[in-house]
Scaffold this motif. Structure first.
Motif, PDB file in Angstrom:
ATOM      1  N   ALA A  14       0.829  -1.210   0.000  1.00 19.28           N
ATOM      2  CA  ALA A  14       0.000   0.000   0.000  1.00 19.28           C
ATOM      3  C   ALA A  14       0.861   1.257   0.000  1.00 19.28           C
ATOM      4  N   ILE A  17       2.960   3.024  -5.104  1.00 15.56           N
ATOM      5  CA  ILE A  17       2.842   2.138  -6.265  1.00 15.56           C
ATOM      6  C   ILE A  17       1.614   1.224  -6.142  1.00 15.56           C
ATOM      7  N   ARG A 186      -2.153  -6.897   6.854  1.00 17.65           N
ATOM      8  CA  ARG A 186      -1.575  -8.180   7.234  1.00 17.65           C
ATOM      9  C   ARG A 186      -0.165  -8.279   6.690  1.00 17.65           C
ATOM     10  N   TYR A 188       2.681 -10.812   5.302  1.00 14.62           N
ATOM     11  CA  TYR A 188       2.873 -12.175   4.798  1.00 14.62           C
ATOM     12  C   TYR A 188       4.354 -12.491   4.696  1.00 14.62           C
ATOM     13  N   PHE A 265      12.518  21.271  -0.983  1.00 15.97           N
ATOM     14  CA  PHE A 265      11.179  21.170  -1.571  1.00 15.97           C
ATOM     15  C   PHE A 265      10.159  21.771  -0.603  1.00 15.97           C
ATOM     16  N   GLY A 321      14.641   7.334   5.199  1.00 17.63           N
ATOM     17  CA  GLY A 321      13.862   6.425   4.349  1.00 17.63           C
ATOM     18  C   GLY A 321      14.794   5.561   3.525  1.00 17.63           C
ATOM     19  N   LEU A 322      14.294   4.407   3.150  1.00 12.45           N
ATOM     20  CA  LEU A 322      15.083   3.495   2.312  1.00 12.45           C
ATOM     21  C   LEU A 322      14.406   3.357   0.957  1.00 12.45           C
ATOM     22  N   GLY A 353       9.494   6.587  -7.238  1.00  7.41           N
ATOM     23  CA  GLY A 353       8.183   5.956  -7.090  1.00  7.41           C
ATOM     24  C   GLY A 353       7.008   6.889  -7.307  1.00  7.41           C
ATOM     25  N   GLN A 355       7.135   9.940  -9.048  1.00 11.19           N
ATOM     26  CA  GLN A 355       7.139  10.520 -10.389  1.00 11.19           C
ATOM     27  C   GLN A 355       6.872   9.497 -11.486  1.00 11.19           C
TER      28      GLN A 355
HETATM   29  C1  LIG Z   1      14.513  10.348   1.192  1.00 11.38           C
HETATM   30  C2  LIG Z   1      13.674   9.932   0.016  1.00 11.38           C
HETATM   31  C3  LIG Z   1      13.321  10.870  -0.946  1.00 11.38           C
HETATM   32  C4  LIG Z   1      12.552  10.486  -2.056  1.00 11.38           C
HETATM   33  N1  LIG Z   1      12.177  11.457  -2.955  1.00 11.38           N
HETATM   34  C5  LIG Z   1      11.408  11.120  -4.025  1.00 11.38           C
HETATM   35  C6  LIG Z   1      10.976  12.110  -4.947  1.00 11.38           C
HETATM   36  O1  LIG Z   1      11.265  13.293  -4.798  1.00 11.38           O
HETATM   37  N2  LIG Z   1      10.217  11.705  -6.008  1.00 11.38           N
HETATM   38  C7  LIG Z   1       9.864  10.394  -6.208  1.00 11.38           C
HETATM   39  O2  LIG Z   1       9.202  10.079  -7.180  1.00 11.38           O
HETATM   40  N3  LIG Z   1      10.246   9.446  -5.319  1.00 11.38           N
HETATM   41  C8  LIG Z   1      11.009   9.772  -4.249  1.00 11.38           C
HETATM   42  N4  LIG Z   1      11.418   8.802  -3.360  1.00 11.38           N
HETATM   43  C9  LIG Z   1      11.141   7.381  -3.681  1.00 11.38           C
HETATM   44  C10 LIG Z   1       9.777   6.901  -3.273  1.00 11.38           C
HETATM   45  O3  LIG Z   1       9.558   7.164  -1.915  1.00 11.38           O
HETATM   46  C11 LIG Z   1       9.711   5.384  -3.535  1.00 11.38           C
HETATM   47  O4  LIG Z   1      10.110   5.069  -4.850  1.00 11.38           O
HETATM   48  C12 LIG Z   1       8.275   4.883  -3.356  1.00 11.38           C
HETATM   49  O5  LIG Z   1       7.782   5.291  -2.105  1.00 11.38           O
HETATM   50  C13 LIG Z   1       8.206   3.367  -3.477  1.00 11.38           C
HETATM   51  O6  LIG Z   1       6.879   2.987  -3.280  1.00 11.38           O
HETATM   52  P1  LIG Z   1       6.432   1.483  -3.150  1.00 11.38           P
HETATM   53  O7  LIG Z   1       4.951   1.525  -3.124  1.00 11.38           O
HETATM   54  O8  LIG Z   1       7.127   0.680  -4.194  1.00 11.38           O
HETATM   55  O9  LIG Z   1       7.064   0.973  -1.772  1.00 11.38           O
HETATM   56  P2  LIG Z   1       6.661   1.260  -0.245  1.00 11.38           P
HETATM   57  O10 LIG Z   1       6.151   2.630  -0.065  1.00 11.38           O
HETATM   58  O11 LIG Z   1       7.837   0.856   0.576  1.00 11.38           O
HETATM   59  O12 LIG Z   1       5.454   0.284   0.031  1.00 11.38           O
HETATM   60  C14 LIG Z   1       5.627  -1.098   0.173  1.00 11.38           C
HETATM   61  C15 LIG Z   1       4.339  -1.685   0.674  1.00 11.38           C
HETATM   62  O13 LIG Z   1       4.432  -3.108   0.679  1.00 11.38           O
HETATM   63  C16 LIG Z   1       4.067  -3.588   1.953  1.00 11.38           C
HETATM   64  N5  LIG Z   1       4.732  -4.879   2.150  1.00 11.38           N
HETATM   65  C17 LIG Z   1       6.005  -5.215   1.827  1.00 11.38           C
HETATM   66  N6  LIG Z   1       6.239  -6.514   2.116  1.00 11.38           N
HETATM   67  C18 LIG Z   1       5.092  -7.012   2.635  1.00 11.38           C
HETATM   68  C19 LIG Z   1       4.687  -8.289   3.113  1.00 11.38           C
HETATM   69  N7  LIG Z   1       5.532  -9.312   3.091  1.00 11.38           N
HETATM   70  N8  LIG Z   1       3.431  -8.446   3.576  1.00 11.38           N
HETATM   71  C20 LIG Z   1       2.560  -7.405   3.580  1.00 11.38           C
HETATM   72  N9  LIG Z   1       2.894  -6.171   3.131  1.00 11.38           N
HETATM   73  C21 LIG Z   1       4.136  -5.979   2.666  1.00 11.38           C
HETATM   74  C22 LIG Z   1       4.475  -2.500   2.899  1.00 11.38           C
HETATM   75  O14 LIG Z   1       3.841  -2.635   4.151  1.00 11.38           O
HETATM   76  C23 LIG Z   1       4.005  -1.282   2.103  1.00 11.38           C
HETATM   77  O15 LIG Z   1       2.613  -1.124   2.230  1.00 11.38           O
HETATM   78  C24 LIG Z   1      12.157   9.140  -2.223  1.00 11.38           C
HETATM   79  C25 LIG Z   1      12.486   8.211  -1.248  1.00 11.38           C
HETATM   80  C26 LIG Z   1      13.232   8.593  -0.139  1.00 11.38           C
HETATM   81  C27 LIG Z   1      13.559   7.557   0.903  1.00 11.38           C
END
Ligand SMILES: Cc1cc2nc3c(=O)[nH]c(=O)nc-3n(C[C@H](O)[C@H](O)[C@H](O)COP(=O)(O)OP(=O)(O)OC[C@H]3O[C@@H](n4cnc5c(N)ncnc54)[C@H](O)[C@@H]3O)c2cc1C
Ligand SMILES: *[C@@H]1O[C@H](CO)[C@@H](O)[C@H](O)[C@H]1NC(C)=O
Ligand SMILES: *[C@@H]1O[C@H](CO)[C@@H](O)[C@H](O)[C@H]1NC(C)=O
Length: 379
Positions: A14, A17, A186, A188, A265, A321-322, A353, A355
């Motif tokens: 959630a 993405i 949940r 997993y 920003f 953040g990672l 993520g 953009q």
């Molecule tokens: C300091 C910083 C600055 C950034 N600046 C920008 C920016 O300016 N512009 C931009 O576009 N992006 C930026 N980003 C990148 C952006 O934050 C990420 O690319 C994006 O948040 C990734 O989203 P995601 O949905 O893939 O992952 P996440 O947000 O990490 O979501 C992962 C989801 O999966 C769930 N999940 C994972 N494994 C399991 C499991 N086994 N069971 C249940 N749930 C699970 C988690 O709970 C979570 O809900 C930045 C990131 C950081 C850290």
């Protein structure tokens, strides 16, 4: 609805993405049941959840003259449509005073580079041009007297986007709820356990970011964290009318020796100002690095005079953040035959993520549509 349409879509994750993907699929398949399952949801602040920690803005790092640029381009257009009050995949943004309920807005930016343009990584493969030049309204060179010292050149962006991530994630979630998407919290430890738990799933979308590494049945060892530190600070009395970025020469350097890349920003809707940052590959540390934090503060004050002196800046929070990085870029592809249902993988967006979010969601939709027409799966 034809029998070809997926009737039970489960999305794992959630973050920005997973939620954007859920919205596109729910709008396309109105009679399908769409469920988002995640350990972390909007409002949570965990180092395992990248989305709340993003800056965030639209500043494409794609230079492949191909699919990655496309993801960012689509997203840029969708952000524009949202800000202008148009319908995007059944979602609409309501204007609120000077901003809007989604916490996203247009803003110009100055970006600086400390190396010759050929070495910055901003030129596209094949064309040797900055692909988004026209998209952002025509980049202009920043005059010499406006360049900080040690900077080789700068570009003035007439208009790109900035996002108050806390507000935007909540908005995505409320759009999901209003479309009847189910949210389930949940964790997993394997895909198998998820499919056992949710046996009616006919299609699974894997949007787990870095979390995936902990799924026991497959581990993508190409996935790794890129650690980033930021400071959330108070809005200065002098308004900040543009974003600033100082990109160090890291994009194409495998070592990424200097972990600092600076940006300022201002976030809409009382979101304060985000000062960044760092990019440190393969570092999982959740401990605040004070020395790095101080350096970020000082460099950002140099970049953006409106902030005033470092000692006068009010620091509201210190964030780590990672970014979910992946060797070879994000994985957006279908895997069939391995599990009892088709799985569309969608993870590894690193620092892009937001953009690339809508472009990614639309790419997932294309894959879902292909999975069905090819008849690979009994959906
Ligand atoms: C300091 C910083 C600055 C950034 N600046 C920008 C920016 O300016 N512009 C931009 O576009 N992006 C930026 N980003 C990148 C952006 O934050 C990420 O690319 C994006 O948040 C990734 O989203 P995601 O949905 O893939 O992952 P996440 O947000 O990490 O979501 C992962 C989801 O999966 C769930 N999940 C994972 N494994 C399991 C499991 N086994 N069971 C249940 N749930 C699970 C988690 O709970 C979570 O809900 C930045 C990131 C950081 C850290
Ligand atoms: C989901 O994606 C992760 C990478 O983020 C990967 O390691 C994992 O194997 C995938 N999970 C499933 C169930 O396919
Ligand atoms: C990870 O980052 C922290 C904070 O900047 C730093 O103290 C530590 O040395 C880094 N670890 C590695 C292995 O690079």
């Amino acid at each position: 609805m034809t029998t070809q349409e997926p009737h039970n879509i489960t999305i794992l994750g959630a973050g920005v993405i997973g939620l954007s993907t859920a919205l596109v699929l729910a709008e396309t398949y109105p009679s399908a049941t769409v469920t988002v399952v995640a350990k972390h949801l909007p409002g949570d602040r965990s180092i395992e959840y990248a989305s709340p920690w993003a800056g965030a803005n639209w500043c494409s790092m794609a230079n492949d003259n191909g699919p990655l640029e496309k993801l960012d381009e689509v997203t840029f257009k969708r952000f524009g449509q949202l800000v202008d009050g148009q319908n995007v995949w059944g979602c609409k943004v309501v204007q609120k005073g000077e901003g809007n309920e989604a916490g996203i807005g247009r803003m110009g930016m100055w970006s600086f580079f400390d190396s010759p343009i050929e070495e910055t990584g901003i030129l596209s493969d094949g064309t040797n041009k900055i692909w988004y030049d026209q998209l952002v309204g025509g980049l202009k060179d920043i005059s010499k007297e406006n360049l900080p010292k040690d900077v080789e050149f700068g570009k003035d962006w007439p208009s790109t986007f900035r996002i108050n991530t806390a507000v935007y994630l909540t908005w995505l979630q409320s759009q999901a709820l209003s479309k009847g998407i189910k949210l389930v919290r949940r964790h997993y430890t394997s895909l198998t356990s998820l499919l056992t738990d949710l046996p009616s799933t006919s299609l699974l979308i894997n949007c787990t970011g870095l979390g995936s590494l902990h799924l026991s049945d497959i581990k993508d060892t190409n996935v790794y964290p890129t650690r980033g530190q930021t400071l959330l600070v108070a809005e200065p009395k002098t308004p900040i009318n543009r974003m600033y970025e100082w990109t160090r020469q890291y994009l194409r350097s495998p070592a990424r020796i200097d972990p600092v890349t600076n940006y300022v920003f201002p976030r809409p809707l009382g979101g304060g100002v985000i000062l960044g940052g760092s990019r440190d590959d393969n570092n999982w540390s959740d401990e605040w690095d004070e020395e790095l934090g101080q350096k970020i503060l000082e460099k950002c004050c140099e970049l953006c005079p409106e902030l005033g002196r470092p000692e006068d800046v009010q620091v509201i929070s210190r964030n780590i953040g990672l970014r979910p990085s992946r060797k070879g870029g994000p994985r957006i592809e279908t895997e069939t035959g391995k599990w009892k249902v088709p799985v569309v993988h969608c993870y590894g967006h690193s620092g892009a993520g937001y953009q690339s979010s809508w472009g990614t969601a639309e790419r997932v939709l294309e894959l879902v549509q292909k999975t069905q027409t090819s008849g690979l799966a009994k959906l």
